[in-house]
Design an enzyme around this catalytic site. Sequence first.
Site, mmCIF file in Angstrom:
data_model
loop_
_atom_site.group_PDB
_atom_site.id
_atom_site.type_symbol
_atom_site.label_atom_id
_atom_site.label_comp_id
_atom_site.label_asym_id
_atom_site.label_seq_id
_atom_site.Cartn_x
_atom_site.Cartn_y
_atom_site.Cartn_z
ATOM 1 N N PHE A 1 0.846 -1.191 0.000
ATOM 2 C CA PHE A 1 0.000 0.000 0.000
ATOM 3 C C PHE A 1 0.884 1.243 0.000
ATOM 4 C CE2 PHE A 1 -2.232 -3.481 1.855
ATOM 5 C CZ PHE A 1 -3.504 -3.395 1.309
ATOM 6 N N LYS A 2 0.725 2.058 -1.034
ATOM 7 C CA LYS A 2 1.405 3.349 -1.093
ATOM 8 C C LYS A 2 0.406 4.403 -0.638
ATOM 9 C CE LYS A 2 3.608 6.611 -4.278
ATOM 10 N NZ LYS A 2 3.770 6.957 -5.722
#
Length: 317
Positions: free
Chosen positions: A178-179
């Site tokens: 997850f960015k």
Amino acid sequence: MKEEIMPAAGSSSTRPYRGVFPVAPTIFDDSGQLDLEGQKRAVDFMIDAGSDGLCILANFSEQFLLRDEEREAVMTTVLEHVAGRVPVIVTTSHFSTEICAERSRRAQDAGAAMVMIMPPFFGATLRVSEPGIYEFFRRVSDAISIPIMIQDAPMAGTSLSAPFLARMAQEIANVSYFKIEVAGTAGKLRDLIALGGDAIEGPWDGEEAITLMADLDAGATGAMTGGAYPDGIRQIIDPYFAGDRETAAVAYERWLPLINYENRQCGLSAAKVLMKEGGVIRSEAVRHPLQPLHPETRKGLIEIARRLDPIVLRWGQ
């Protein structure tokens, strides 16, 4: 003059991926056509400067200005040229589930280590409900066997709550990175890690690392930054992962003016300008209708960068 940085403390070329994974700009010539030789030099510089991995075809790569055949050319060129030296993340975002899944399959077949995908959106108003987003990522996951990084960014205009992201990580096989680059990133990372547990393989920082220290404190294990100074970001992340938070904080304070100038004044042009200034690439052109930096803004960027002596300004000399 080429320089190489040793592997980062705590980084890895195998899963779980950690460390500095900057976005590679897409290199054009002065007429706006792809410069694939320049693309190779940019990638070589980024690896020499300490990148633990790379991301291509992202928003900072001007992916929204590329034809499909140009995307394919960039992807193939980079993956073949990198040849496994570092993991490469390929951005495969598209509103269409089918097209996104096909792009992701092609990236996997070409050697990508991971794909990065935004939730589906189009224009200022066309969004998809939570059930539609869930099914979108489930179908893309079913099409591949490599990890998916969900890019949670303001550009999508889509609210992705920490509980929803955690649920997708727990229930969809390949959703594991997850960015996070929205307001309050550190708090969201903490919530995501607490809710998702072991399903959150990679909680990462974005937005040019402008909130990197807070995000590391919240548990971030990777940073996806601009492509011009991975050596500078390494000076923050390496000591942090080695347990020396004070040295990391001092380095963050030193590099923050450049990070801020990139984030607030230059955007995706910063990497190209610095690479051109240091002889890495021949042209800093962005594709129309994007505009080049104002000369005074460009001057300010280089002035701040020179105080820090990043490898980018010496690599091609």
